[in-house]
Design a protein around this motif. Structure first.
Motif, PDB file in Angstrom:
ATOM      1  N   GLU A 179       0.775  -1.160  -0.030  1.00 35.33           N
ATOM      2  CA  GLU A 179       0.012  -0.012   0.002  1.00 35.33           C
ATOM      3  C   GLU A 179       0.923   1.368   0.038  1.00 35.33           C
ATOM      4  OE1 GLU A 179      -4.247  -1.044   2.119  1.00 35.33           O
ATOM      5  OE2 GLU A 179      -2.786  -0.149   3.259  1.00 35.33           O
ATOM      6  N   HIS A 180       0.485   2.243  -0.861  1.00 36.99           N
ATOM      7  CA  HIS A 180       1.074   3.405  -1.021  1.00 36.99           C
ATOM      8  C   HIS A 180       2.457   3.308  -1.496  1.00 36.99           C
ATOM      9  CE1 HIS A 180      -2.373   5.088   1.120  1.00 36.99           C
ATOM     10  NE2 HIS A 180      -2.159   4.360   2.075  1.00 36.99           N
ATOM     11  N   SER A 183       2.827   6.846  -5.503  1.00 37.31           N
ATOM     12  CA  SER A 183       1.651   7.833  -5.252  1.00 37.31           C
ATOM     13  C   SER A 183       1.567   8.769  -6.506  1.00 37.31           C
ATOM     14  CB  SER A 183       1.855   8.741  -4.115  1.00 37.31           C
ATOM     15  OG  SER A 183       3.307   9.727  -4.313  1.00 37.31           O
ATOM     16  N   ALA A 205      -5.772  -0.988  -2.444  1.00 42.50           N
ATOM     17  CA  ALA A 205      -6.083  -0.385  -1.266  1.00 42.50           C
ATOM     18  C   ALA A 205      -6.839  -1.687  -0.634  1.00 42.50           C
ATOM     19  CB  ALA A 205      -6.994   0.504  -1.394  1.00 42.50           C
ATOM     20  N   SER A 207      -8.187  -1.618   2.667  1.00 41.83           N
ATOM     21  CA  SER A 207      -9.341  -0.965   3.749  1.00 41.83           C
ATOM     22  C   SER A 207      -9.639   0.516   3.294  1.00 41.83           C
ATOM     23  CB  SER A 207      -8.736  -0.714   5.071  1.00 41.83           C
ATOM     24  OG  SER A 207      -7.595   0.511   4.998  1.00 41.83           O
ATOM     25  N   GLU A 209     -10.147   2.918   5.126  1.00 41.41           N
ATOM     26  CA  GLU A 209      -9.249   4.271   5.462  1.00 41.41           C
ATOM     27  C   GLU A 209      -8.184   4.272   4.502  1.00 41.41           C
ATOM     28  OE1 GLU A 209      -7.258   6.969   7.163  1.00 41.41           O
ATOM     29  OE2 GLU A 209      -9.272   6.356   7.613  1.00 41.41           O
ATOM     30  N   THR A 210      -7.789   3.445   3.761  1.00 42.15           N
ATOM     31  CA  THR A 210      -6.572   3.732   2.751  1.00 42.15           C
ATOM     32  C   THR A 210      -7.347   4.299   1.765  1.00 42.15           C
ATOM     33  OG1 THR A 210      -5.327   1.611   3.502  1.00 42.15           O
ATOM     34  CG2 THR A 210      -4.940   2.533   1.323  1.00 42.15           C
ATOM     35  N   ARG A 213      -7.969   8.065   2.685  1.00 41.65           N
ATOM     36  CA  ARG A 213      -6.658   8.817   2.583  1.00 41.65           C
ATOM     37  C   ARG A 213      -6.381   9.288   1.016  1.00 41.65           C
ATOM     38  NH1 ARG A 213      -0.636   6.811   4.313  1.00 41.65           N
ATOM     39  NH2 ARG A 213       0.768   8.172   3.139  1.00 41.65           N
ATOM     40  N   SER A 214      -6.035   8.013   0.365  1.00 38.25           N
ATOM     41  CA  SER A 214      -5.371   8.268  -1.109  1.00 38.25           C
ATOM     42  C   SER A 214      -6.320   9.118  -1.984  1.00 38.25           C
ATOM     43  CB  SER A 214      -5.144   6.640  -1.754  1.00 38.25           C
ATOM     44  OG  SER A 214      -6.309   6.018  -1.754  1.00 38.25           O
TER      45      SER A 214
END
Length: 352
Positions: A179-180, A183, A205, A207, A209-210, A213-214
């Motif tokens: 994850e991440h 970017s 991703a 979740s 939440e991910t 954020r993204s």
């Protein structure tokens, strides 16, 4: 390091770019410092470990980046991975920074032709550098053995000359799926300069939440980056539910970010934060008065509240029956932006 007297004459940005492209960088070995200084007429300063070239330009001095801890695994004999020349200083707000980048891009495009690559570094540029908060757009004239790039710097746009292979090697090797890991977004066109250009795999991703954020990072910077790059985005988002994968959102961004919502019956869109054209009259120029019914005008450069927008989209998708992040899909139409094929690495969402 000994100081040498250099020229104080400031050539235009276009002239500077042409001079940089003509320099024999000698494989970016240690003698590249002397080669650049002699070719450009700039004094040498700084230290042996962190050399600078005293440009005499209003933007400031040029910085050479030595190969260090975060660069060495991506190099093959180079001692330096870039020369960064500040070309303008702008106020720190997003509109001013985007305008300074746009002006530099337009001048360079007139001199060098259309960039072969464009995109945003997001919050992590080559060799793990962090970008400015307002946005991290870049355009690139890919070449061999060297590439020229205009990127968003901390105080204003920077013109960067670098060996092509190390930065592309870094980019390629971030496709490990965590994850991440990458970017921003990356777009390339059919310029012959892009022959042999590699594209890393993305990440998914895991979740909500991910995703929040993204998606928040992406939407918050998008109007400023679109303005700086001189492009417009049209991005449908589909939601995979038990009844198929209908369109849920239409993200449209040029000088302003507008988001339309096609919430199914049974979803209280108003309670989730969506308004109508009466509440967001600027969206009337994007969609008809009643299609989509639900929408939001998020504003221009520096104005969108990325996190809040992302929370609203995620809540709406979940209320519509999207059960997992992989069920929120970026429409394939979004991959085509002004002649560039774009991959949205920073979103971590599937494209279909």
């Amino acid at each position: 390091m000994n100081e040498q007297r250099g020229s104080t004459e400031e050539p235009s940005l276009a002239d500077l770019a042409l001079r940089l492209r003509a320099v024999d960088t000698r494989g970016w070995a240690p003698e590249v410092v002397t080669a650049l200084s002699d070719a450009l007429g700039w004094a040498r300063g700084g230290t042996a470990d962190h050399p600078v070239l005293v440009t005499g330009r209003s933007g400031g001095d040029a910085r050479l980046r030595p190969v260090g801890r975060y660069e060495e695994r991506y190099t093959e004999g180079e001692s330096y991975v870039e020369l960064a020349v500040p070309v303008a200083v702008a106020a720190p707000d997003a509109p001013a920074q985007a305008a300074a980048f746009r002006a530099a891009r337009e001048e360079l495009t007139s001199a060098l032709g259309r960039p072969s690559v464009m995109g945003s570094h997001g919050d992590m540029g080559p060799f793990y550098d962090s970008g400015p908060l307002w946005g991290a757009p870049f355009v690139r004239w890919r070449g061999s053995p060297d590439t020229l790039e205009l990127r968003a710097g901390k105080a204003g746009p920077e013109l960067v000359l670098r060996p092509t292979d190390p930065a592309e090697n870094w980019f390629w090797r971030q496709g490990h799926g965590e994850e991440h890991a990458l970017s921003g977004f990356f777009g390339s066109n059919r310029d012959p300069a892009n022959v042999g250009l590699g594209f890393p795999g993305g990440w998914t991703a895991r979740s909500w939440e991910t995703v929040t954020r993204s998606l928040g990072d992406f939407l918050g910077a998008l109007p400023a980056e679109a303005d700086a790059l001189g492009v417009g985005f049209g991005m449908p988002f589909y939601g995979r539910t038990g009844g198929g994968a209908p369109i849920l959102f239409d993200v449209t961004c040029g000088d302003r970010l507008s988001i339309g919502c096609f919430a199914p019956d049974g979803v209280d869109a108003a309670a989730l934060g969506w308004g109508t054209v009466a509440e967001h009259p600027a969206t009337a120029s994007v969609w008809r008065d009643d299609d989509p019914v639900w929408r939001v005008d998020a504003g221009g450069p520096g104005e969108p509240k990325g996190r809040a927008l992302a929370e609203m989209l995620v809540a709406t998708a979940r209320a519509a029956g999207v059960s997992e992040p992989a069920g929120l899909i970026v429409g394939g139409e979004a991959e085509y932006v002004d002649g560039y094929h774009v991959t949205y690495y920073g979103l971590g969402l599937p494209t279909g």
